[in-house]
Design a protein around this motif. Structure first.
Motif, PDB file in Angstrom:
ATOM      1  N   PHE A  92      43.591  34.294  39.057  1.00  9.17           N
ATOM      2  CA  PHE A  92      42.335  34.162  39.788  1.00  9.17           C
ATOM      3  C   PHE A  92      41.192  34.835  39.027  1.00  9.17           C
ATOM      4  O   PHE A  92      41.169  36.057  38.894  1.00  9.17           O
ATOM      5  CB  PHE A  92      42.446  34.794  41.180  1.00  9.17           C
ATOM      6  N   ALA A  93      40.247  34.044  38.569  1.00  9.65           N
ATOM      7  CA  ALA A  93      39.100  34.567  37.818  1.00  9.65           C
ATOM      8  C   ALA A  93      38.307  35.567  38.664  1.00  9.65           C
ATOM      9  O   ALA A  93      37.830  36.584  38.151  1.00  9.65           O
ATOM     10  CB  ALA A  93      38.201  33.427  37.362  1.00  9.65           C
ATOM     11  N   PHE A  94      38.174  35.278  39.956  1.00  6.34           N
ATOM     12  CA  PHE A  94      37.455  36.188  40.852  1.00  6.34           C
ATOM     13  C   PHE A  94      38.073  37.587  40.813  1.00  6.34           C
ATOM     14  O   PHE A  94      37.382  38.589  40.727  1.00  6.34           O
ATOM     15  CB  PHE A  94      37.487  35.642  42.285  1.00  6.34           C
ATOM     16  N   LYS A 100      38.442  43.886  36.005  1.00  2.83           N
ATOM     17  CA  LYS A 100      38.197  44.194  34.595  1.00  2.83           C
ATOM     18  C   LYS A 100      36.725  44.434  34.307  1.00  2.83           C
ATOM     19  O   LYS A 100      35.871  43.674  34.746  1.00  2.83           O
ATOM     20  CB  LYS A 100      38.687  43.062  33.705  1.00  2.83           C
ATOM     21  N   ALA A 101      36.461  45.472  33.540  1.00  3.07           N
ATOM     22  CA  ALA A 101      35.101  45.715  33.068  1.00  3.07           C
ATOM     23  C   ALA A 101      34.810  44.741  31.938  1.00  3.07           C
ATOM     24  O   ALA A 101      35.664  44.474  31.090  1.00  3.07           O
ATOM     25  CB  ALA A 101      34.968  47.151  32.592  1.00  3.07           C
ATOM     26  N   LYS A 102      33.625  44.195  31.929  1.00  5.81           N
ATOM     27  CA  LYS A 102      33.234  43.230  30.902  1.00  5.81           C
ATOM     28  C   LYS A 102      32.738  43.962  29.656  1.00  5.81           C
ATOM     29  O   LYS A 102      32.107  45.016  29.751  1.00  5.81           O
ATOM     30  CB  LYS A 102      32.106  42.329  31.415  1.00  5.81           C
TER      31      LYS A 102
END
Length: 174
Positions: A92-94, A100-102
């Protein structure tokens, strides 16, 4: 007051010795069963689980009220929960965006990202250190310095005719 400062009892030492012999191989086995992903440092949750393993392992070994079975169950559950979290991030991308920190640019094509540098409490000395670790002697040699999701700084060297595919998901602001 200091009667057990250097030595408490041989029974305590035997407990620690035997529990270490049992619990350490058990942790190694659990980690091997669950796979390599368990010990990566991709994000802050991976770091937290690594610290938790150390804390739990020492508690199991030293604390007599924790049985071997209790200890193995705790280690198993930590590992299982970590794997569930990892699978949810992949599926799940959401969820991945939430967890996760970008990565974010600290420096890109000659420009410092002062807002992020200040917010993340970095100094220019930290950025120069990242350059040195990657064999660069000046910012002019760097295409980008990136604060990764796991808190490390990546330094990307300038390259002629490079597509910069590795920079696609890096942002200037969070």
């Amino acid at each position: 007051m200091f009667d057990s400062f250097l030595f408490d009892s041989s029974k305590d030492l035997l407990w620690i010795f035997l529990m270490s012999l049992l619990i350490y191989p058990s942790l190694v086995f659990i980690l091997r069963v669950f796979g390599k992903r368990t010990l990566t440092n991709v994000n802050m949750f991976d770091f937290i689980i690594t610290v938790a393993y150390g804390n739990v392992l020492s508690s199991i070994i030293i604390t007599k009220s924790i049985s071997y079975a209790d200890g193995v169950l705790v280690l198993f559950m930590l590992t299982a929960l970590q794997m569930i979290l990892s699978k949810l991030q992949v599926k799940f991308a959401f969820f991945a965006n939430l967890i996760k920190a970008k990565p974010v640019f600290l420096y890109y094509q000659g420009e410092f990202n002062e807002e992020i540098i200040k917010r993340e409490k970095f100094r220019k000395e930290d950025l120069r250190q990242a350059l040195r670790k990657n064999g660069m002697t000046s910012f002019e040699q760097a295409e980008a310095l990136i604060l990764e999701g796991d808190g490390t700084i990546s330094a990307m060297e300038k390259r002629e005719n490079s597509s910069n595919d590795a920079l696609v998901d890096v942002r200037w602001n969070r």
